[in-house]
Design a protein around this motif. Structure first.
Motif, PDB file in Angstrom:
ATOM      1  N   ASN A   6       0.819  -1.212   0.000  1.00  0.00           N
ATOM      2  CA  ASN A   6       0.000   0.000   0.000  1.00  0.00           C
ATOM      3  C   ASN A   6       0.858   1.270   0.000  1.00  0.00           C
ATOM      4  N   ASN A   7       2.131   1.086  -0.339  1.00  0.00           N
ATOM      5  CA  ASN A   7       3.052   2.227  -0.376  1.00  0.00           C
ATOM      6  C   ASN A   7       3.046   3.056   0.901  1.00  0.00           C
ATOM      7  N   ASN A   8       2.876   2.377   2.022  1.00  0.00           N
ATOM      8  CA  ASN A   8       2.872   3.081   3.301  1.00  0.00           C
ATOM      9  C   ASN A   8       4.289   3.128   3.863  1.00  0.00           C
ATOM     10  N   VAL A   9       5.121   3.925   3.237  1.00  0.00           N
ATOM     11  CA  VAL A   9       6.509   4.071   3.680  1.00  0.00           C
ATOM     12  C   VAL A   9       6.798   5.561   3.826  1.00  0.00           C
ATOM     13  N   SER A  10       7.354   5.918   4.952  1.00  0.00           N
ATOM     14  CA  SER A  10       7.670   7.338   5.106  1.00  0.00           C
ATOM     15  C   SER A  10       9.160   7.558   4.901  1.00  0.00           C
ATOM     16  N   LYS A  11       9.500   8.757   4.481  1.00  0.00           N
ATOM     17  CA  LYS A  11      10.921   9.089   4.298  1.00  0.00           C
ATOM     18  C   LYS A  11      11.608   9.080   5.656  1.00  0.00           C
ATOM     19  N   PRO A  12      12.926   8.935   5.643  1.00  0.00           N
ATOM     20  CA  PRO A  12      13.608   8.788   6.930  1.00  0.00           C
ATOM     21  C   PRO A  12      13.468  10.021   7.816  1.00  0.00           C
ATOM     22  N   LEU A  13      13.533   9.729   9.073  1.00  0.00           N
ATOM     23  CA  LEU A  13      13.463  10.739  10.095  1.00  0.00           C
ATOM     24  C   LEU A  13      14.815  11.449  10.149  1.00  0.00           C
ATOM     25  N   ARG A  14      14.781  12.768  10.251  1.00  0.00           N
ATOM     26  CA  ARG A  14      16.065  13.476  10.305  1.00  0.00           C
ATOM     27  C   ARG A  14      16.744  13.360  11.668  1.00  0.00           C
ATOM     28  N   THR A  15      15.990  12.880  12.628  1.00  0.00           N
ATOM     29  CA  THR A  15      16.587  12.754  13.963  1.00  0.00           C
ATOM     30  C   THR A  15      16.678  11.297  14.392  1.00  0.00           C
ATOM     31  N   HIS A  16      16.925  10.420  13.412  1.00  0.00           N
ATOM     32  CA  HIS A  16      17.182   9.020  13.738  1.00  0.00           C
ATOM     33  C   HIS A  16      18.536   8.891  14.438  1.00  0.00           C
ATOM     34  N   GLY A  17      19.347   9.941  14.251  1.00  0.00           N
ATOM     35  CA  GLY A  17      20.585  10.074  15.003  1.00  0.00           C
ATOM     36  C   GLY A  17      20.710  11.552  15.337  1.00  0.00           C
ATOM     37  N   ALA A  18      21.181  11.868  16.531  1.00  0.00           N
ATOM     38  CA  ALA A  18      21.328  13.271  16.900  1.00  0.00           C
ATOM     39  C   ALA A  18      22.335  13.369  18.030  1.00  0.00           C
ATOM     40  N   ALA A  19      22.929  14.556  18.161  1.00  0.00           N
ATOM     41  CA  ALA A  19      23.901  14.760  19.236  1.00  0.00           C
ATOM     42  C   ALA A  19      23.348  15.780  20.214  1.00  0.00           C
ATOM     43  N   ALA A  20      23.373  15.428  21.487  1.00  0.00           N
ATOM     44  CA  ALA A  20      22.944  16.374  22.512  1.00  0.00           C
ATOM     45  C   ALA A  20      24.112  16.644  23.435  1.00  0.00           C
ATOM     46  N   ILE A  21      24.062  17.780  24.107  1.00  0.00           N
ATOM     47  CA  ILE A  21      25.092  18.067  25.095  1.00  0.00           C
ATOM     48  C   ILE A  21      24.496  17.786  26.472  1.00  0.00           C
ATOM     49  N   ASN A  22      25.223  17.019  27.256  1.00  0.00           N
ATOM     50  CA  ASN A  22      24.793  16.665  28.605  1.00  0.00           C
ATOM     51  C   ASN A  22      24.561  17.930  29.427  1.00  0.00           C
ATOM     52  N   SER A  23      23.423  18.008  30.112  1.00  0.00           N
ATOM     53  CA  SER A  23      23.168  19.232  30.880  1.00  0.00           C
ATOM     54  C   SER A  23      24.137  19.363  32.050  1.00  0.00           C
ATOM     55  N   TYR A  24      24.841  18.296  32.394  1.00  0.00           N
ATOM     56  CA  TYR A  24      25.823  18.379  33.466  1.00  0.00           C
ATOM     57  C   TYR A  24      27.246  18.601  32.939  1.00  0.00           C
ATOM     58  N   SER A  25      27.382  18.723  31.626  1.00  0.00           N
ATOM     59  CA  SER A  25      28.716  18.855  31.047  1.00  0.00           C
ATOM     60  C   SER A  25      29.439  20.072  31.609  1.00  0.00           C
ATOM     61  N   GLU A  26      30.725  19.892  31.880  1.00  0.00           N
ATOM     62  CA  GLU A  26      31.484  21.005  32.438  1.00  0.00           C
ATOM     63  C   GLU A  26      32.095  21.887  31.356  1.00  0.00           C
TER      64      GLU A  26
END
Lengths: 301, 526, 318
Positions: free
Chosen positions: B341-361
């Motif tokens: 049924n062609n029920n396929v969505s394009k990839p998610l742009r946030t399948h990978g992402a980088a965050a900065i730890n809120s405790y990072s010094e």
């Protein structure tokens, strides 16, 4: 006549008790042994047969290849060994010292705080903060996450072992403490030179519990160490190998192998044998001291 | 999810010929974008990655070289912190819970690593525009140019950096052998709809006694979701899982803003459960699949399993090339969920992402290091491929290959940098299947854009209800998906009743409210 | 004062001023200090953290800054009957472990004591101890290899003898017995050591006297050994009761994992807490269950201790 009758009856009953004892103990021992035989035979079997037919009492298609895999790249397992042995030895010694001191003090009838402290210790078995708060406290505030200390310290003692020790110490007659006092010795001196030697059976028992606690530890390691240490404690290392096919690959990284050649079932079991084996072979030697410690015990008063 | 590492194990990821043309950002690499920033203190930046910590020494060798470069450029060095695959969800959660300040950069994702939840729970540092422009200028410029910052915002603040400039299809499906499918009488040896799998499995059971039709293990993904995707038009809303299961859907690609769940509504779930029971009774998988932990992909390579379940990138980067060698002539194919049924969505742009730890010094320096890893060719190649000549070589036509005697299983770098790969710097990997580009082009031709990238569900109000629902699902879903209920219909009714009692309607209403607000924001943006 | 010892000391103690008591017993206090510190640091300090059970926890605000939500985290657990279900499983398992475990341990310890052959004693004791050297991690793997349907040793045996193999991993009803068996298998040898040590500690003159009086083995066991094990038994019992709401997490987790077919009979509080943390990233709910576990367990032990105290104050724990 009558006397002879009782005697026969007595020997009969005694005999019956003996026969039952021998049979039951022998059977139970066999049940205890069985899984070991299964593991060992599996580790010596060929992978293909195991995958199809499962484990058996006798190895299926005898081969040492699984062991060769384990030892082709032994760095990780040796490192784990060293870590676990060090923790076990030091943990047992330090733990025993603290537990026996406390246990002795807590049973001294002339120690006015003994009940308060006993309750203070016992209370912790009744009411604990639970997994998440304890974890947050130890990792965020004590900052012990990723340190072997997190595991080492938490296993050092338990209320149960302290109370056990306290009860053993109770059976040491108070006169011994008294005689020490008359000689003018301080409480600590009395404990070290008079009491401790008499606590040998207790030390052996509690020490064994402590040592096994360290040896079998995997859960705290998974929470507090994860991958942050170079060498995981032995049982946690084993946990990874058994639960995760990829960890197995990791364990032989550095060896030229395509994964489908890897005997995964038998390799798991060989790792298990290697991780468990030595402590078992050690046991008869420990037992010698352990059993004699118990039987020689100065508990006769 | 676990298998992610297998795909990604080949650190040398690159894409299709289509991308090959634009391999490099010219000139920019040379100028010093960090001029004027005080980097007099030497700092160690730690990055959290997922995967098993390698022990072959390659990683250390690479890091040594990389750190020399990083020290020279920003006076910092990089250290990697691994969350290993054994109990990885626990390990990941527990790591964030520990508030460990040693970690600076955290690999996250909105679909499989709880990025929104962790954002709401305060695990990540909000990243101001100024901060990003100053400390990660190239990343800022590229993401901004693509207009992707919006998918990383919560309450108008940016919380993570998307891996949005890297092409990969992570839609799931079933891998199967074309040679056997042909013999099983399927046209062209191709499976085109979900039910075809039954014939394929049945053929294997009859003709390949040493082969389990679909050898799965306790970590295998939920194939019922696949069924629901193929048989309804519902669109999965990723990242608002209930427990570990994708549960909430949009009505259809044309009406994405009406919230529903086929697990609660409609009959598709009954049919799915019946099919799973049929498969289970046939013996398609091991009876004890829920406790089995063997390596099932290896089983397929070894010819003892007829199928495997994972996503497209696994297929074209791993399974196809491997099967072509290990099971010659197997003609392994992929039936992706939603094919009919062609029920396929394009990839998610946030399948990978980088965050900065809120405790990072040292969040600023962490951003600088990240910017280099993502955009500086030298750093990029080091972190992704390793040392040239040892870990990889570049062929004359600019593709990635491995040196003589290199063995992925032994020599893999395993740096697992999955939060900042960049098509501009990616090298096409010669070991990948050469039909990759066509496959992606085919997806691109019909797949619809994923409609929910910037949708954030406020879980605060419904946390307790979600937990209750997760608890119900954790008991029923695994049994439904492995066909373990004697009477699946009765079990589904029971499950639905319990989910109702757990607060399904309240949660749905709450999510719908968020959805309405989201729809409105999209409309005003236009 | 120094002459006041034993019972007299205890009676006289309350009259002493506190500081004087402190000073007199400073060495003994110091000897207890490491243990006291240990329990403060690892058990008491985290206690205020149970507040997390009443919050909607987030990392940023920490335990005490997170929004207070009252009993919301408990709501569904109670409403759905989950809490009751978990409590029932946990308590029943522990009762079975305690009762059957102790009976077996005592029986084994006594039998071991009856055995004359030194070699037999030594070998059997070693063998009985073996299971305790195996970590629960391995027990899970061994169980799977014996019990699984397709290749398990048990089912291979059944097939070889022409029987119908059993689908053990989908029958929740069997698992309480398997878990009980594994627990006994692992703990009995180890647990009997404590009893065995107590038997060895019995004044041998008593036993000799009994033998001279013509007591049979059985009489000796019945009238001398069993009564002498009573204090050990009661202490072990009270301790076990303290842990009645806890469970052998490792064993359950490694045997069952996430096989939800078996939850109805095998889900105990600790596995529930762990799964909730693992799959839902939900620390508040898991802590709510943890808190309930503590309070319920606490009430139970206070009650049993009160009971023991009424029957025989000597055996009360506190």
């Amino acid at each position: 006549m009558a006397q002879q009758g009782t005697k026969i009856k007595r020997t009969k009953s005694t005999k019956a008790v003996k026969i039952v004892s021998y049979t039951v103990i022998a059977l139970f021992s066999l049940i205890c042994l069985l899984p070991f035989i299964l593991i060992i035979s599996a580790s010596l079997s060929t992978e293909g047969v195991i995958a199809k037919e499962g484990f058996g009492i006798l190895p299926k298609g005898l081969t040492l290849s699984a062991y060769m895999w384990v030892f082709r790249y032994p760095k990780m397992i040796i490192g784990s060994y060293v870590v676990t042995i060090l923790m076990t030895v030091f943990g047992t010694i330090v733990g025993l010292l603290i537990i026996s001191m406390t246990g002795y003090a807590l049973q001294r009838k002339d120690f006015p705080f003994r009940n308060a402290i006993s309750f203070f210790i016992y209370f912790t078995t009744l009411f604990s903060a639970g997994m998440a708060p304890t974890f947050i406290w130890i990792s965020r505030y004590l900052n012990l996450r990723g340190s072997y200390l997190a595991v080492f310290l938490q296993l050092l003692m338990s209320p149960w072992l302290i109370i056990l020790m306290k009860n053993f110490a109770k059976s040491v007659p108070f006169e011994i403490t008294e005689s020490g006092k008359i000689d003018g010795a301080g409480d600590f001196k009395i404990f070290i030179s008079l009491i401790l030697p008499m606590l040998k059976p207790a030390l052996a028992t509690v020490g064994l519990f402590l040592a096994l606690g360290y040896w079998n530890e995997w859960y705290l390691s998974s929470l507090y160490l994860g991958s942050q240490v170079d060498f995981k404690p032995l049982q946690y290392y084993l946990y990874g190998i058994i639960n995760e096919a990829n960890a197995l690959k990791g364990s032989v990284a550095g060896v030229n192998v395509t994964f489908s050649d890897l005997p995964s079932n038998t390799l798991k079991m060989a790792t298990a044998v290697v991780a468990t084996g030595p402590i078992i072979f050690l046991y008869p030697f420990v037992q010698k001291y352990f059993i004699s410690g118990i039987t020689v015990g100065a508990v006769k008063g | 999810m676990r298998k992610k590492n297998v795909i990604r194990r080949i650190a040398a990821v690159t894409l299709c010929a289509a991308m090959a043309a634009q391999t490099m950002i010219p000139a920019l690499a040379e100028e010093n974008v960090f001029e004027g920033i005080d980097t007099s203190d030497h700092e160690v930046i730690t990055m959290l990655v997922l995967g098993n910590k390698p022990t072959n020494g390659r990683l250390e060798a690479m890091l040594e070289e990389l750190n020399a470069v990083l020290t020279e450029k920003v006076n910092a060095e990089l250290d990697l912190f691994y969350i290993e695959w054994t109990d990885w969800q626990t390990q990941y959660n527990v790591q964030l819970l520990s508030g460990d300040s040693r970690v600076d950069i955290i690999t996250t994702a909105t679909d499989w690593l709880y990025a929104w939840e962790n954002t709401q729970k305060g695990a990540f540092l909000p990243l101001s525009e100024d901060m990003l422009k100053t400390y990660a200028p190239k990343t800022w410029a590229q993401v901004d140019a693509d207009g992707d910052w919006d998918v990383c915002k919560y309450n108008d603040e940016i919380y993570f950096i998307p891996e949005d400039h890297y092409t990969q299809y992570t839609n799931h499906g079933m891998f199967y052998r074309g040679d056997w499918a042909k013999e099983a009488g399927l046209e062209d040896g191709t499976i085109t709809k979900y039910e075809d799998l039954t014939d394929y499995f049945a053929w294997i059971l009859e003709n390949k006694p040493d082969c389990i039709p679909f050898d799965a293990n306790k970590n295998t993904g939920n194939i019922i979701t696949g069924y629901l995707t193929s048989k309804t038009d519902n669109v999965i809303i990723s990242g608002v899982n209930v427990g570990n299961d994708e549960f909430w859907f949009g009505m259809s690609p044309d009406d994405p803003f009406t919230v529903t769940s086929p697990y609660m509504e409609g009959d598709a779930l009954y049919d799915a459960a019946d099919l799973m029971k049929e498969w289970n009774d046939m013996g398609v998988w091991r009876e004890d699949v829920m406790n089995y932990d063997g390596d099932t992909r290896e089983a397929m390579y070894a010819g003892t399993s007829g199928a495997d379940q994972h996503h497209s990138q696994t297929y074209y980067s791993q399974v196809k090339p491997n099967m072509d060698v290990k099971q010659e002539g197997s003609d392994v194919k992929m039936y992706y969920w939603g094919m009919e049924n062609n029920n396929v969505s394009k990839p998610l742009r946030t399948h990978g992402a980088a965050a900065i730890n809120s405790y990072s010094e040292h969040p600023e320096r962490a951003l600088m290091v990240y910017d280099l890893l993502r955009n500086d060719e030298t750093c990029y190649r080091l972190i992704n491929y390793g040392i040239e000549g040892v870990d990889y070589i570049v062929t004359e036509d600019g593709k990635l290959d491995y040196p003589e005697g290199y063995d992925t299983s032994r020599d893999a770098l395993d740096s697992n940098f999955w939060c900042g790969r960049n098509d501009d710097l990616e090298l096409q990997n010669v070991s990948w299947w050469d039909g990759t580009a066509d496959m992606i082009a085919n997806y691109d031709s019909f797949a619809y854009d994923y409609p929910y990238e910037a949708l954030i569900i406020d879980k605060n109000a419904i946390e307790a209800e979600m937990a209750a629902m997760a608890n119900v699902l954790s008991e029923y879903l695994p049994q439904l998906r492995w066909g373990k209920f004697e009477d699946p219909h009765a079990a589904i009714d029971e499950m639905r009743e319990k989910l109702m009692a757990a607060g399904y309607e309240d949660v749905k209403a709450s999510i719908q409210a968020d959805m309405d607000a989201y729809k409105e924001s999209l409309e005003t943006a236009e | 004062m120094k002459k006041n010892k034993t019972g007299a000391a205890a009676a006289a103690a309350p009259k002493k001023p506190f500081l004087k008591k402190l000073k007199d017993s400073r060495t003994l206090l110091l000897m207890c200090l490491p243990a006291i510190l240990f329990f403060i640091v690892f058990n008491y300090c985290p206690l205020p953290g149970v507040y997390i059970a009443f919050t909607n926890y987030n990392f940023r605000d920490g335990i005490f800054g997170s929004p207070f939500v009252g009993f919301k985290n408990f709501e569904f657990l109670i409403r759905s009957g989950e809490l009751w279900h978990l409590t029932r499983n946990t308590v029943l398992y522990n009762l079975a472990f305690i009762v059957i475990g102790n009976v077996l341990q005592i029986a084994l310890a006594i039998m071991l004591n009856e055995i004359g052959s030194k070699l037999f004693k030594k070998v059997s004791q070693t063998l009985m101890f073996l299971p305790y050297f195996i970590s629960v991690v391995l027990i899970g793997a061994i169980a799977f290899n014996i019990l699984n349907y397709d290749t398990g040793a048990l089912n291979s045996l059944i097939r070889a003898t022409g029987g119908n193999p059993i689908k053990i991993y989908s029958q929740a009803g069997i698992w309480p017995f398997i878990i009980l068996f594994c627990n006994l298998w692992q703990q009995t040898g180890y647990g009997s050591v404590v009893y065995f040590a107590s038997i060895c500690g019995i004044d041998s003159s008593m036993i000799e006297a009994a033998e001279v009086d013509g007591a049979t083995s059985w009489q000796r066991i019945r009238y001398i050994i069993l009564p002498s094990l009573k204090p050990t038994f009661i202490i072990l019992l009270l301790f076990a009761l303290g842990g009645i709401m806890k469970g052998n997490f490792g064993l359950f987790w490694n045997l069952i994992g996430n096989n939800s077919q078996l939850y109805s009979t095998t889900n105990i509080i600790e596995t529930f807490v762990y799964r909730t943390m693992m799959s839902q990233n939900n620390f508040a709910t898991s802590s709510a269950v943890g808190l309930y576990q503590s309070i319920f367990g606490f009430a139970l032990v206070m009650f049993s201790n009160w009971l023991v105290k009424r029957i025989d104050p000597d055996y009360a724990l506190f």
